[in-house]
Design a protein around this motif. Structure first.
Motif, PDB file in Angstrom:
ATOM      1  N   ALA A 351      62.193  27.192  -5.577  1.00 39.84           N
ATOM      2  CA  ALA A 351      62.224  28.524  -4.958  1.00 39.84           C
ATOM      3  C   ALA A 351      62.137  28.405  -3.452  1.00 39.84           C
ATOM      4  O   ALA A 351      61.548  27.469  -2.916  1.00 39.84           O
ATOM      5  N   THR A 352      62.741  29.386  -2.746  1.00 42.00           N
ATOM      6  CA  THR A 352      62.572  29.455  -1.296  1.00 42.00           C
ATOM      7  C   THR A 352      61.195  30.051  -1.013  1.00 42.00           C
ATOM      8  O   THR A 352      60.540  30.575  -1.913  1.00 42.00           O
ATOM      9  N   ALA A 353      60.776  29.984   0.239  1.00 38.65           N
ATOM     10  CA  ALA A 353      59.472  30.552   0.601  1.00 38.65           C
ATOM     11  C   ALA A 353      59.576  31.228   1.957  1.00 38.65           C
ATOM     12  O   ALA A 353      60.113  30.660   2.902  1.00 38.65           O
ATOM     13  N   LEU A 354      59.082  32.459   2.044  1.00 42.44           N
ATOM     14  CA  LEU A 354      59.045  33.197   3.299  1.00 42.44           C
ATOM     15  C   LEU A 354      57.654  33.800   3.411  1.00 42.44           C
ATOM     16  O   LEU A 354      57.207  34.502   2.506  1.00 42.44           O
ATOM     17  N   PHE A 372      57.219  32.541   8.850  1.00 44.03           N
ATOM     18  CA  PHE A 372      57.652  31.176   8.587  1.00 44.03           C
ATOM     19  C   PHE A 372      58.524  31.178   7.328  1.00 44.03           C
ATOM     20  O   PHE A 372      58.171  31.824   6.343  1.00 44.03           O
ATOM     21  N   ALA A 373      59.652  30.432   7.346  1.00 44.33           N
ATOM     22  CA  ALA A 373      60.550  30.451   6.189  1.00 44.33           C
ATOM     23  C   ALA A 373      61.131  29.085   5.870  1.00 44.33           C
ATOM     24  O   ALA A 373      61.494  28.330   6.775  1.00 44.33           O
ATOM     25  N   VAL A 374      61.248  28.801   4.566  1.00 43.57           N
ATOM     26  CA  VAL A 374      62.010  27.655   4.082  1.00 43.57           C
ATOM     27  C   VAL A 374      63.100  28.222   3.181  1.00 43.57           C
ATOM     28  O   VAL A 374      62.813  28.884   2.195  1.00 43.57           O
ATOM     29  N   GLY A 375      64.356  28.007   3.559  1.00 38.42           N
ATOM     30  CA  GLY A 375      65.435  28.498   2.709  1.00 38.42           C
ATOM     31  C   GLY A 375      65.948  29.848   3.177  1.00 38.42           C
ATOM     32  O   GLY A 375      65.627  30.329   4.257  1.00 38.42           O
ATOM     33  N   THR A 406      71.066  25.483  -0.567  1.00 34.95           N
ATOM     34  CA  THR A 406      69.949  26.152   0.083  1.00 34.95           C
ATOM     35  C   THR A 406      68.728  25.254  -0.003  1.00 34.95           C
ATOM     36  O   THR A 406      68.580  24.485  -0.942  1.00 34.95           O
ATOM     37  N   ARG A 407      67.860  25.324   1.014  1.00 32.54           N
ATOM     38  CA  ARG A 407      66.642  24.545   0.962  1.00 32.54           C
ATOM     39  C   ARG A 407      65.634  25.293   0.118  1.00 32.54           C
ATOM     40  O   ARG A 407      65.519  26.512   0.227  1.00 32.54           O
TER      41      ARG A 407
END
Lengths: 488, 236
Positions: A351-354, A372-375, A406-407
């Motif tokens: 899963a992405t993370a925001l 802060f975000a990954v993806g 996607t990351r």
């Protein structure tokens, strides 16, 4: 000049076991209805009755007959199979013709005497919708004749009364009680949202449950006011996570998630949005972990660390480890006795993370948000209710054909992710979303951007917010999540 | 028009209408598009995203249906008829022109365009010179918006020639060739290839919903009878 009240009686003559008695009972009904109306002081002078019979052919047997005079009735004969769609269409033409002669007229009343529901191949619904559209105020009531059954067009809830009594009730509803305003017992309506071309999927998909995950909900939502320690409102929050049309059609769980909480001392609001990677079957578990465990971890870190000093890469690495640990606890067949590695876990749940940390102590009249975000789960600020400003880079803005890499967590590398800070003033809206919404939003300057800016100028009712997140637009069938924050 | 972020899967059917296709083969060819429309009607999630184009070729190549939404109620399907010889060069260069123009237009309308898939059906060898059609093919496959090419051969189509048209011919996203097995009915083979096309379209659409991209080909074990799949590695 008093307005005419046009009443159309549409009579089903399809051959069935009601004949030959039916001919008599229909004519009796028509005579009785005309008499009733003729006697009414309000309507006697202005109601005009038209009787149209239908089976496979449509015939007008009585035209605009003033009810004050007894009607002359023809002998009715049974016909071929009934087609409501065709009959309603012909009736529509007749009604438009009648309306076109310039005489002032009330909205028409259509009474249908039918023995049975329309068959599956009978496309009456679009015709009915068109009739309602072209004759505002039209009432369409269905009455059972001898031994008939109710069908879906009947809006009157008239049950177990004789046909003539049913007709009286429908006429009275249509015209309204003399003198007095009709008192409504309840209020409200719901219209689904759509932006532009709705597409076939939105019109035809019938949602299926995911029978491997009964306990995960299709849609979740929240609407709260967050206050400071002096109980003063600081911000309003609306959140919704909605399963997309694609997952609804294929019977797959919602893979998006959101979470929010304040720190224990009430100083900060922590928000999380996670988008489960689609082709991994258990990604909703990864998304749920990121949101629940992740926001708790951030809240705990904030007890000892200022938001600008949070070690996000460390948090992401730790959350990745937690996702892998969760995967290892889910029973799965393995032939070699080895534990799955990061890449294998990522193939099954990712899963992405925001994250956003909002400082509830205002700086002037504004709030500071650390993001802060990954993806690909982006964050935006709607400035002044008109301008969409992305806080992080917009995806797929390059050349060539599209790709979908996607990351997402779990990640081994510690450098993934982007951090930024934003100031949110009264009149601005901070929105964290999954790409189910940011894809149609694009760069914010299109019709979707204008729709959302209009809908979210002020905090809407929570259920309305969820319905807005679920707007229909062709090809946009991904799960959608949004958490929106207004400064109080 | 504002279509930000709307995903699109373009498909092109490029079909040989040289004189040898007359008769049952042509009838089978004319049934391909209606079969695709039926499949799309049952697949609303997919049909919103698919656009189809039809090019026929013999001595020249003509765009019979520009890339469009097959479920558009105003659409009328063209009827294929046979004419002339078999120029692969004409087919590839017309196809390249169409793809480049279509992709540019769709991107200008802000669609997110996925890599086009081309199903190329021929019943015989090319009648034009090899140098000419190989050049047209290379131009097509080295374009920035190059398509995935899935060749399908029936009757007198040459196995080696058709095999050389597979694109990409290597790597994780390589495509395949479908050939009619010798002695089988070519018209039935064409119908079978249409089934493979439809199955691929549906699976690719499903996989797109799951976040991946690329043209998915059906399991070789499930092919209609009389059709054999060849991978690029089968050709040295």
């Amino acid at each position: 000049m008093t307005a005419v009240l046009p009443i159309y009686l549409l009579v089903d003559l399809a051959d069935n076991d009601q004949w030959p008695a039916k001919a008599g009972s229909v004519n009796e009904f028509v005579r009785g209805l005309a008499e009733d109306l003729g006697r009414d002081p309000q309507l006697g002078g202005r109601a005009q009755l038209t009787v149209v019979t239908f089976s496979d052919v449509v015939t007008a047997v009585l035209s605009r007959h003033p009810v004050a005079e007894p009607p002359v009735l023809t002998v009715l004969e049974p016909g071929g199979p009934r087609w409501f769609g065709n009959a309603l269409q012909m009736l529509g033409k007749l009604m438009s013709q009648d309306a076109g002669d310039g005489e002032p007229a009330d909205p028409p009343l259509v009474l249908v005497l039918a023995d049975e529901e329309p068959g599956a191949a009978d496309s009456w619904e679009p015709v009915r919708a068109e009739l309602l559209r072209s004759h505002p105020g039209l009432t369409l009531g269905v009455i059972y004749p001898v031994g008939g059954r109710r069908w879906a067009a009947d809006e009157h809830g008239v049950e177990d009364v004789l046909p003539l009594e049913a007709a009286r009730l429908i006429v009275r509803d249509h015209v309204g009680a003399p003198g007095a305003e009709k008192k409504k017992e309840w209020e409200g309506a719901f219209t689904p949202y759509s932006v532009g071309d709705v597409g076939n999927a939105a019109r035809t998909v019938q949602p299926r449950p995911d029978d491997t995950e009964w306990h995960r909900r299709d849609t979740v939502l929240d609407g709260v006011i967050i206050r400071d320690r002096a109980e003063q409102p600081v911000l309003e929050l609306r959140a919704a996570s909605v399963r997309g049309l694609s997952h609804r059609h294929y019977g797959t769980v919602r893979q998006d998630e959101y979470g929010y909480r304040t720190t224990r001392d009430g100083r900060y609001l922590v928000v999380a949005v996670a988008d489960g990677v689609s082709n991994s079957k258990l990604s909703h578990k990864a998304a749920a972990l990121v949101c629940r465990v992740g926001s708790d971890a951030v809240a705990k870190d904030l007890e000892t660390t200022a938001p600008e000093d949070l070690d996000w890469p460390d948090l992401i690495a730790w959350l990745s480890g937690e996702i892998v640990a969760l995967a290892r606890s889910v029973p799965a067949p393995r032939t070699d006795g080895e534990e799955p590695g990061y890449r294998e876990v990522a193939a099954v749940m990712a899963a992405t993370a925001l994250f956003a940390v909002i400082d509830l102590h205002p700086a002037g009249d504004a709030l500071t948000a650390h993001v802060f975000a990954v993806g690909d789960s982006p964050a935006w600020v709607l400035r002044d209710g008109t301008q969409w400003e992305p806080l992080l880079e917009v995806k797929n803005s390059g050349e060539g054909v599209a790709t979908s890499t996607t990351r997402a967590l779990p990640l081994r590398s510690r450098t993934a992710g982007m951090a930024t800070r934003a100031t949110v003033r009264p009149g601005d809206v901070l929105v964290l979303m999954s790409d189910g919404i940011s894809d149609p939003l694009g760069d914010g300057t299109g019709s979707v951007g204008r729709f959302l800016a209009d809908a979210w100028r002020e905090p809407p009712a929570p259920l309305a917010f969820a319905a807005q997140v679920d707007f229909a637009r062709r090809t946009h069938d991904d799960d959608r999540t949004a958490v929106a924050i207004w400064v109080a | 028009m504002d279509h930000s972020g709307a995903k699109l899967l373009p498909f092109y059917l490029v079909i040989d209408v040289s004189v040898s296709m007359a008769g049952d083969k042509l009838k089978a060819a004319n049934n391909i598009m209606p079969a695709i429309i039926d499949a799309l009607s049952e697949n609303p999630i997919l049909s919103d995203k698919v656009r189809f184009g039809l090019i026929d070729f013999s001595g020249d190549a003509q765009v019979r249906l520009p890339l469009c939404d097959l479920l558009d109620p105003n659409l009328s399907l063209p009827a294929l008829t046979t004419r002339g010889s078999t120029s692969y060069a004409a087919a590839f260069s017309t196809l390249q022109r169409e793809i480049e123009a279509n992709v540019a237009q769709l991107k200008a309308d802000q669609y997110v365009v996925h890599r086009p898939a081309v199903w190329f059906i021929s019943d015989g060898e090319p009648t034009d010179g090899e140098a000419a059609w190989r050049k047209a093919y290379t131009d097509l496959t080295s374009s920035k918006a190059y398509p995935n090419i899935i060749p399908c051969g029936v009757d007198k189509a040459d196995l080696t020639v058709m095999g050389s048209l597979i694109h990409p011919s290597s790597g994780p996203k390589k495509m395949a060739l479908y050939m009619m097995e010798p002695g089988h009915d070519p018209a039935k083979a064409i119908t079978g290839m249409a089934e493979i096309l439809i199955s691929s379209m549906i699976q690719s659409g499903y996989s797109l919903a799951g976040g991946s991209t690329g043209t998915i080909l059906p399991d070789p074990a499930n092919l209609p009878s009389g059709i054999k799949q060849y991978d690029p590695d089968d050709f040295v």
